[in-house]
Write a protein that holds these residues in place. Structure first.
Motif, PDB file in Angstrom:
ATOM      1  N   GLY A 246      35.719  36.437  43.675  1.00 48.03           N
ATOM      2  CA  GLY A 246      35.001  36.869  42.479  1.00 48.03           C
ATOM      3  C   GLY A 246      35.912  37.398  41.385  1.00 48.03           C
ATOM      4  N   PHE A 247      37.235  37.417  41.638  1.00 51.27           N
ATOM      5  CA  PHE A 247      38.168  37.951  40.654  1.00 51.27           C
ATOM      6  C   PHE A 247      38.499  36.900  39.601  1.00 51.27           C
ATOM      7  CE2 PHE A 247      40.424  41.695  42.909  1.00 51.27           C
ATOM      8  CZ  PHE A 247      39.216  42.115  43.438  1.00 51.27           C
ATOM      9  N   SER A 248      38.620  37.332  38.370  1.00 50.94           N
ATOM     10  CA  SER A 248      39.022  36.416  37.297  1.00 50.94           C
ATOM     11  C   SER A 248      40.548  36.296  37.270  1.00 50.94           C
ATOM     12  CB  SER A 248      38.541  36.940  35.943  1.00 50.94           C
ATOM     13  OG  SER A 248      39.226  38.140  35.606  1.00 50.94           O
ATOM     14  N   LEU A 249      41.036  35.306  36.551  1.00 54.41           N
ATOM     15  CA  LEU A 249      42.480  35.126  36.384  1.00 54.41           C
ATOM     16  C   LEU A 249      43.098  36.389  35.773  1.00 54.41           C
ATOM     17  CD1 LEU A 249      45.036  33.348  36.343  1.00 54.41           C
ATOM     18  CD2 LEU A 249      44.294  32.477  34.113  1.00 54.41           C
ATOM     19  N   GLU A 250      42.392  36.994  34.801  1.00 56.50           N
ATOM     20  CA  GLU A 250      42.909  38.196  34.144  1.00 56.50           C
ATOM     21  C   GLU A 250      43.039  39.362  35.121  1.00 56.50           C
ATOM     22  OE1 GLU A 250      40.405  36.321  33.008  1.00 56.50           O
ATOM     23  OE2 GLU A 250      41.582  35.307  31.443  1.00 56.50           O
ATOM     24  N   ASN A 251      42.041  39.515  36.020  1.00 50.09           N
ATOM     25  CA  ASN A 251      42.095  40.585  37.029  1.00 50.09           C
ATOM     26  C   ASN A 251      43.358  40.480  37.874  1.00 50.09           C
ATOM     27  OD1 ASN A 251      38.546  40.325  37.602  1.00 50.09           O
ATOM     28  ND2 ASN A 251      39.633  41.819  36.370  1.00 50.09           N
ATOM     29  N   ILE A 252      43.625  39.261  38.344  1.00 48.18           N
ATOM     30  CA  ILE A 252      44.740  39.059  39.276  1.00 48.18           C
ATOM     31  C   ILE A 252      46.090  39.188  38.567  1.00 48.18           C
ATOM     32  CG2 ILE A 252      45.789  37.447  40.915  1.00 48.18           C
ATOM     33  CD1 ILE A 252      42.959  36.251  41.283  1.00 48.18           C
ATOM     34  N   THR A 253      46.215  38.543  37.399  1.00 50.70           N
ATOM     35  CA  THR A 253      47.501  38.595  36.684  1.00 50.70           C
ATOM     36  C   THR A 253      47.817  40.010  36.201  1.00 50.70           C
ATOM     37  OG1 THR A 253      46.365  37.889  34.649  1.00 50.70           O
ATOM     38  CG2 THR A 253      47.464  36.181  35.953  1.00 50.70           C
ATOM     39  N   SER A 254      46.800  40.765  35.808  1.00 50.47           N
ATOM     40  CA  SER A 254      47.060  42.138  35.351  1.00 50.47           C
ATOM     41  C   SER A 254      47.569  42.998  36.504  1.00 50.47           C
ATOM     42  CB  SER A 254      45.803  42.759  34.739  1.00 50.47           C
ATOM     43  OG  SER A 254      44.777  42.890  35.707  1.00 50.47           O
ATOM     44  N   LYS A 255      47.046  42.789  37.735  1.00 49.93           N
ATOM     45  CA  LYS A 255      47.521  43.558  38.883  1.00 49.93           C
ATOM     46  C   LYS A 255      48.956  43.143  39.233  1.00 49.93           C
ATOM     47  CE  LYS A 255      45.813  46.298  40.664  1.00 49.93           C
ATOM     48  NZ  LYS A 255      44.769  46.363  41.642  1.00 49.93           N
ATOM     49  N   ILE A 256      49.257  41.845  39.164  1.00 54.81           N
ATOM     50  CA  ILE A 256      50.618  41.370  39.436  1.00 54.81           C
ATOM     51  C   ILE A 256      51.598  41.996  38.434  1.00 54.81           C
ATOM     52  CG2 ILE A 256      52.132  39.345  39.381  1.00 54.81           C
ATOM     53  CD1 ILE A 256      49.733  37.719  40.471  1.00 54.81           C
ATOM     54  N   ASP A 257      51.225  42.004  37.158  1.00 55.18           N
ATOM     55  CA  ASP A 257      52.093  42.592  36.122  1.00 55.18           C
ATOM     56  C   ASP A 257      52.286  44.090  36.347  1.00 55.18           C
ATOM     57  OD1 ASP A 257      52.348  40.140  34.920  1.00 55.18           O
ATOM     58  OD2 ASP A 257      50.779  40.486  33.423  1.00 55.18           O
ATOM     59  N   ALA A 258      51.209  44.774  36.738  1.00 56.06           N
ATOM     60  CA  ALA A 258      51.301  46.218  36.983  1.00 56.06           C
ATOM     61  C   ALA A 258      52.257  46.502  38.138  1.00 56.06           C
ATOM     62  CB  ALA A 258      49.920  46.787  37.286  1.00 56.06           C
ATOM     63  N   LEU A 259      52.193  45.692  39.202  1.00 57.32           N
ATOM     64  CA  LEU A 259      53.093  45.885  40.345  1.00 57.32           C
ATOM     65  C   LEU A 259      54.547  45.613  39.957  1.00 57.32           C
ATOM     66  CD1 LEU A 259      50.895  44.226  43.130  1.00 57.32           C
ATOM     67  CD2 LEU A 259      51.424  46.664  42.912  1.00 57.32           C
TER      68      LEU A 259
END
Length: 450
Positions: A246-259
């Protein structure tokens, strides 16, 4: 939005029974009621309502905490001829049945206002008879259940069992929408999941019925997104954590960038090893890193990379008590930090089990031993019953106690493994009861039954 204040200040117009139909239509449009709604309302009341009566109704609805009167009235025009006192009474009666937020329920399904409290109470009792643990919670999440016949609910549960879904009640509680899915729809979704590469879609649904919520095109799209972000095995990832679908592309990429910004060198690998990291707020991850630094860990990033589930542990209820326990046994704080940096999975072990292991190592004279600290992780994953018996036996063996620390640790691990093969768990448990370690017996038995 509703222009109520503007209307009150407008004294130049004689609003009331002298209003024309066009005036009333214009006012409803100014409140963002749709033209289609107005047409439907005219079929029920050709002259519509005066501006003053609409204002009074909307103000009254706002006063009882409904946030969007226009949406509510559009969904259930009949609310216009409900007495406000009767709505307030209905809300209070619903609270008496332990519904925590009746207003939210009515917002979701305004037709709830038409049901009598007796009907609601009976439905709750019927659901209890079907062994639903929390009927109120179930109805709150899906108020439309109030209109389902109990026989049809029972029939749906039987259908779900026939297609090998293990706990239909749990599935229905998590995904109430399944009551409105046809058997053909459910079967089609399961077949589609198999075709997409899920080896055991039935098990996937049993573990997380949310997999049924997403449409087949949506699932395919999410898998493609995960592939494009270089996740090595999106099927495995979403099997472990189906909510990722249910996650959008923005949800996932923003978490990757934050990490990445927190200096994790390989966020993709981190997420693959601990998918729930995607659910965690980036600020809470950063806060946990700061806490580890405050606790004098030299490299929290390395520690988390070694054991990502540490991010899901409570600081107050798990991490701090465990570190305090280690510090109380291992006199040199640097040694306990050294141990946890190399084996952070210790923090996920039950507190009582950690106490037993530390107490056992202390009994064998190994608590300050570098060799024992190096092998702690290997000891931690072994069966605790065998560990307790091994310590009991070896502590009475004079020849063992004369060995070097390295030999002691090696023999301890060997003895634990051999004891596990020799007797069943129940036998070892009763031997522990006869152990001379009073404190360990008490703590072990408490740990064993929890």
């Amino acid at each position: 939005m509703y222009h109520i204040l503007d209307m009150k200040e407008d004294n130049n117009k004689n609003w009331g029974n002298n209003e024309s139909i066009q005036d009333r239509i214009a006012y409803l449009l100014s409140l963002w009621f749709s033209q289609d709604f107005i047409v439907l309302l005219q079929k029920e009341r050709s002259a519509l309502y005066t501006r003053a009566s609409m204002e009074a109704k909307i103000c009254a609805i706002l006063d009882i905490w409904f946030t969007d009167p226009v949406k509510l009235i559009t969904s259930a025009p009949s609310i216009l001829w409900f007495n406000i006192e009767s709505i307030i009474t209905k809300i209070e009666d619903m609270k008496s049945l332990w519904f925590q937020d009746p207003v939210k329920m009515i917002n979701r399904n305004p037709a709830t206002l038409h049901l009598s409290i007796l009907n609601m109470k009976q439905k709750i009792e019927d659901l209890k008879k079907l062994w639903f643990q929390d009927p109120v919670k179930l109805i709150t999440s899906a108020p439309a259940i109030l209109w389902l016949n109990i026989a049809s609910i029972q029939n749906k549960l039987s259908e779900l069992e026939r297609i090998w879904l293990k706990n239909p009640k749990k599935i229905a509680t998590t995904l109430p929408a399944i009551f409105w899915y046809s058997l053909e729809t459910i079967h089609s979704k399961i077949v589609s999941l198999h075709e997409m590469g899920y080896s055991n879609p039935i098990q996937l649904v049993n573990d997380s019925c949310q997999a049924l919520w997403y449409s087949t095109p949506s699932v395919r799209n999410r898998l493609d997104i995960l592939h494009s972000l270089w996740f090595s095995n999106p099927i495995k990832l979403t099997t472990t954590a189906p909510s990722i679908l249910g996650f959008s592309l923005e949800n996932i990429t923003s978490k990757i960038d934050a990490l990445k910004n927190m200096w994790f060198s390989d966020p993709i690998s981190l997420i693959e090893r601990f998918p729930p990291i995607l659910y965690l707020d980036s600020r809470s991850i950063s806060y946990k890193i700061d806490i580890f630094r405050w606790l004098e860990f030299s490299d929290p990033i390395k520690m988390i990379t070694l054991f990502p589930p540490i991010l899901g542990l409570s600081i107050e209820n798990n991490i701090l008590p465990k570190i305090h326990l280690l510090d109380s046994f291992i006199l040199n704080k640097n040694d306990s930090r050294w141990l946890l940096l190399r084996a952070p999975s210790i923090l996920a072990t039950k507190l009582d089990k950690t106490w037993i292991i530390l107490r056992g190592l202390y009994t064998l004279g190994l608590i300050q031993s570098e060799e024992a600290l190096q092998q702690y992780k290997a000891i931690d994953i072994l069966e605790i019953e065998s560990f307790v018996l091994a310590v009991k036996q070896l502590s009475q063996d004079d020849a063992y106690l004369q060995n070097s620390n390295s030999e002691k640790v090696t023999q301890l691990i060997t003895r634990i493994r051999s004891l596990k093969k020799m007797a069943d768990k129940a036998t070892r448990k009763w031997e522990i009861l006869n152990s001379s370690w009073d404190k360990i017996k008490l703590r072990y038995i408490r740990w064993y039954w929890t």
